[in-house]
Design an enzyme around this catalytic site. Structure first.
Site, PDB file in Angstrom:
ATOM      1  N   SER A  43      29.772  68.540  -7.558  1.00 29.11           N
ATOM      2  CA  SER A  43      29.075  67.319  -7.177  1.00 29.11           C
ATOM      3  C   SER A  43      27.636  67.331  -7.683  1.00 29.11           C
ATOM      4  O   SER A  43      27.409  67.608  -8.853  1.00 29.11           O
ATOM      5  CB  SER A  43      29.158  67.095  -5.662  1.00 29.11           C
ATOM      6  OG  SER A  43      28.607  68.198  -4.978  1.00 29.11           O
ATOM      7  N   SER A  44      26.658  67.076  -6.865  1.00 31.46           N
ATOM      8  CA  SER A  44      25.368  66.658  -7.388  1.00 31.46           C
ATOM      9  C   SER A  44      24.158  67.517  -7.026  1.00 31.46           C
ATOM     10  O   SER A  44      23.037  67.034  -7.075  1.00 31.46           O
ATOM     11  CB  SER A  44      25.110  65.225  -6.931  1.00 31.46           C
ATOM     12  OG  SER A  44      25.200  65.162  -5.526  1.00 31.46           O
ATOM     13  N   GLU A  99      25.248  61.448 -12.708  1.00 31.78           N
ATOM     14  CA  GLU A  99      25.883  61.062 -13.962  1.00 31.78           C
ATOM     15  C   GLU A  99      26.337  59.614 -13.830  1.00 31.78           C
ATOM     16  O   GLU A  99      26.636  59.143 -12.732  1.00 31.78           O
ATOM     17  CB  GLU A  99      27.031  61.996 -14.334  1.00 31.78           C
ATOM     18  CG  GLU A  99      28.151  62.110 -13.347  1.00 31.78           C
ATOM     19  CD  GLU A  99      27.886  62.998 -12.130  1.00 31.78           C
ATOM     20  OE1 GLU A  99      28.541  62.738 -11.104  1.00 31.78           O
ATOM     21  OE2 GLU A  99      27.055  63.909 -12.181  1.00 31.78           O
TER      22      GLU A  99
END
Length: 156
Positions: A43-44, A99
């Site tokens: 994930s981030s 993204e």
């Protein structure tokens, strides 16, 4: 068992054509320099203290943590774009990875992704001290793909 925390990162982008959506994606991975490894989508969160890699050299077959976006189109003449961004906070604090892909230009996805990074910090009560961005765009000839990712890796 806890996996080791990556201490390096690299922003990569690629674009390519293929006969099918999957081969276009594979060729975009090759263009980005991450085709001969096994991508593990994450994930981030950018690990605290992670530093950018000057040169990305991944051993073939490695399991590679990566946050990425991709977009494939089989409509000739269509413009597609992908971007990846890293927002970094003060040293020792984690950062954010975002993204984004769209039927748009590279400059449009860059503007969007910068806002996404700002928002991800804002909801956490902060703001990034720097934002690093890479983007790519492609006009589809037959079956095209754009790819943008943040590789998380290990190093001294």
């Amino acid at each position: 068992m806890v996996l080791p925390i990556p201490n390096r990162f690299a922003l990569v982008t690629g674009r390519a054509e293929g006969e099918t959506p999957l081969t276009a994606f594979d060729a975009a991975l090759l263009d980005a320099g991450v085709a001969n490894v096994n991508l593990v989508k994450v994930s981030s969160i950018l690990p605290p203290g992670a530093q950018p890699l000057e040169r990305l050299a991944l051993p073939p077959g490695a399991l590679v943590p990566i946050a990425y976006g991709r977009l494939v189109s089989a409509e000739p003449g269509t413009r597609i774009a992908a971007a990846v961004a890293v927002g970094r906070d003060e040293p020792g604090r984690f950062g954010m990875i975002m993204e984004h892909t769209a039927y748009a230009s590279a400059s449009e996805v860059e503007a969007t992704i910068r806002r996404m990074v700002e928002e991800s910090f804002a909801v956490r009560g902060g703001r990034p001290r720097e934002i690093l961005v890479r983007s790519v765009e492609h006009v589809v000839a037959r079956c095209g793909c754009v790819f943008a990712g943040c590789v998380l890796w290990y190093g001294a």
